[in-house]
Design an enzyme around this catalytic site. Structure first.
Site, PDB file in Angstrom:
ATOM      1  N   HIS A  37       0.894  -1.199   0.034  1.00  0.00           N
ATOM      2  CA  HIS A  37       0.265  -0.093   0.185  1.00  0.00           C
ATOM      3  C   HIS A  37       0.834   1.189   0.004  1.00  0.00           C
ATOM      4  O   HIS A  37       2.096   1.145   0.472  1.00  0.00           O
ATOM      5  CB  HIS A  37      -0.824  -0.171   1.390  1.00  0.00           C
ATOM      6  CG  HIS A  37      -1.611  -1.133   1.519  1.00  0.00           C
ATOM      7  ND1 HIS A  37      -3.124  -1.169   1.227  1.00  0.00           N
ATOM      8  CD2 HIS A  37      -1.426  -2.226   2.285  1.00  0.00           C
ATOM      9  CE1 HIS A  37      -3.469  -2.277   1.803  1.00  0.00           C
ATOM     10  NE2 HIS A  37      -2.602  -3.276   2.112  1.00  0.00           N
ATOM     11  N   TYR A  38       0.308   2.216  -0.506  1.00  0.00           N
ATOM     12  CA  TYR A  38       0.886   3.718  -0.193  1.00  0.00           C
ATOM     13  C   TYR A  38      -0.057   4.396   1.043  1.00  0.00           C
ATOM     14  O   TYR A  38      -1.088   4.055   0.968  1.00  0.00           O
ATOM     15  CB  TYR A  38       1.213   4.549  -1.074  1.00  0.00           C
ATOM     16  CG  TYR A  38       0.030   4.915  -2.118  1.00  0.00           C
ATOM     17  CD1 TYR A  38      -1.270   5.303  -1.511  1.00  0.00           C
ATOM     18  CD2 TYR A  38      -0.028   4.771  -3.249  1.00  0.00           C
ATOM     19  CE1 TYR A  38      -2.279   6.068  -2.522  1.00  0.00           C
ATOM     20  CE2 TYR A  38      -1.113   4.921  -4.326  1.00  0.00           C
ATOM     21  CZ  TYR A  38      -2.332   5.758  -3.713  1.00  0.00           C
ATOM     22  OH  TYR A  38      -3.235   5.996  -4.466  1.00  0.00           O
ATOM     23  N   THR A  39       0.508   5.230   2.030  1.00  0.00           N
ATOM     24  CA  THR A  39      -0.327   5.627   3.092  1.00  0.00           C
ATOM     25  C   THR A  39      -1.154   7.213   2.293  1.00  0.00           C
ATOM     26  O   THR A  39      -1.959   7.395   3.202  1.00  0.00           O
ATOM     27  CB  THR A  39       0.750   6.340   4.035  1.00  0.00           C
ATOM     28  OG1 THR A  39       1.600   7.258   3.345  1.00  0.00           O
ATOM     29  CG2 THR A  39       1.681   5.082   4.409  1.00  0.00           C
ATOM     30  N   GLU A 107       2.423  -0.621   4.699  1.00  0.00           N
ATOM     31  CA  GLU A 107       2.029   0.788   4.292  1.00  0.00           C
ATOM     32  C   GLU A 107       3.313   1.444   4.067  1.00  0.00           C
ATOM     33  O   GLU A 107       4.236   1.470   4.920  1.00  0.00           O
ATOM     34  CB  GLU A 107       1.346   1.477   5.183  1.00  0.00           C
ATOM     35  CG  GLU A 107      -0.187   0.969   5.384  1.00  0.00           C
ATOM     36  CD  GLU A 107      -1.266   1.562   4.416  1.00  0.00           C
ATOM     37  OE1 GLU A 107      -0.632   2.640   3.550  1.00  0.00           O
ATOM     38  OE2 GLU A 107      -2.371   1.122   4.301  1.00  0.00           O
ATOM     39  N   HIS A 178      -2.715  -3.280  -3.338  1.00  0.00           N
ATOM     40  CA  HIS A 178      -4.018  -2.924  -2.872  1.00  0.00           C
ATOM     41  C   HIS A 178      -4.956  -2.721  -4.220  1.00  0.00           C
ATOM     42  O   HIS A 178      -6.176  -3.283  -4.244  1.00  0.00           O
ATOM     43  CB  HIS A 178      -4.276  -1.658  -1.979  1.00  0.00           C
ATOM     44  CG  HIS A 178      -5.386  -1.509  -1.298  1.00  0.00           C
ATOM     45  ND1 HIS A 178      -5.566  -0.630  -0.286  1.00  0.00           N
ATOM     46  CD2 HIS A 178      -6.327  -2.636  -1.044  1.00  0.00           C
ATOM     47  CE1 HIS A 178      -6.820  -0.675   0.447  1.00  0.00           C
ATOM     48  NE2 HIS A 178      -7.148  -1.985  -0.330  1.00  0.00           N
ATOM     49  N   ASP A 188      -3.391   2.029  -4.859  1.00  0.00           N
ATOM     50  CA  ASP A 188      -2.181   1.899  -4.222  1.00  0.00           C
ATOM     51  C   ASP A 188      -1.602   0.549  -4.611  1.00  0.00           C
ATOM     52  O   ASP A 188      -2.243  -0.506  -4.629  1.00  0.00           O
ATOM     53  CB  ASP A 188      -2.010   2.351  -2.936  1.00  0.00           C
ATOM     54  CG  ASP A 188      -3.126   1.574  -2.069  1.00  0.00           C
ATOM     55  OD1 ASP A 188      -4.304   1.494  -2.333  1.00  0.00           O
ATOM     56  OD2 ASP A 188      -2.883   1.251  -0.937  1.00  0.00           O
TER      57      ASP A 188
END
Length: 217
Positions: A37-39, A107, A178, A188
């Site tokens: 994921h990215y935040t 993340e 994701h 993401d």
């Protein structure tokens, strides 16, 4: 850095990594997948601390900041709330729904998609982002077609090492984004993360560099 896993906690060889526990957890996790994921956040946000708040109603097992530092928020044998409504067909045709119950989540601190304005690139919050750290690309599922913050080399190397440790300790059959398990709902980690090369590095081959194709100067 090399990592190992002891009692479902990440270890550097000399000590466990920083742990900021999250109350947003489920039952026992038997990991089959690793989700990237990215935040969608900037460097001033402390996502691990955010996950530690019950009101956040979300969590992940690990958070990797732009400098490559790692915080664990949930033990690897406990369900974290990172995948949401999701589905995937595993090897052998087994169908999975709601991958929180079968996936470890990482993340990575990153703004994700960016808007282009007269003054340059800005995040979804309106914060200016250095154009030398942005690529312009279309998401593999078609949208969004925009700017994307590049992941740092420190993050890339750290996440490769994390994934290698996780895949060695658990029966992980695949690594996905994701966006793969929730297409159309999530974007993401996006086109700035070269997933195929990343997976090759995790398996021990290839070179993963920050994706700077069509870099913005």
């Amino acid at each position: 850095m090399n990592f190992s896993i002891k009692n479902h906690r990440l270890d550097t060889g000399t000590s466990n990594v920083n742990f900021v526990g999250s109350p947003n957890i489920g039952g026992e996790l038997k990991a089959r997948f690793l989700i990237i994921h990215y935040t969608a956040s900037g460097p001033d946000a402390d996502i691990a601390r955010y996950f530690s708040q019950k009101a956040a109603n979300v969590s992940a097992h690990l958070v990797v900041r732009r400098d490559g530092s790692v915080t664990q928020c949930v033990p690897f044998n406990v369900v974290a709330w990172h995948a949401g409504k999701s589905q995937w067909t595993g090897k052998g045709g087994t169908r999975y729904s709601g991958l929180n119950s079968s996936a470890i989540g990482i993340e990575i601190e990153n703004w994700g998609p960016l808007d282009k304005r007269a003054g340059g690139w800005v995040s979804w919050t309106g914060v200016a982002v250095d154009g030398s750290k942005v690529i312009e690309a279309r998401h593999k599922f078609g949208v969004p077609d925009c700017g994307w913050e590049v992941f740092t080399s420190a993050q890339i190397e750290t996440v490769i090492a994390l994934a290698q440790a996780i895949c060695s300790a658990y029966a992980v059959e695949d690594i996905m984004g994701h966006d793969d398990i929730a297409p159309g709902r999530k974007s993401d980690p996006g086109p700035a993360w070269d997933m195929e090369t990343f997976k090759a590095r995790v398996r021990g081959g290839g070179l993963f560099q920050p994706n700077r194709q069509r870099a913005i100067g």
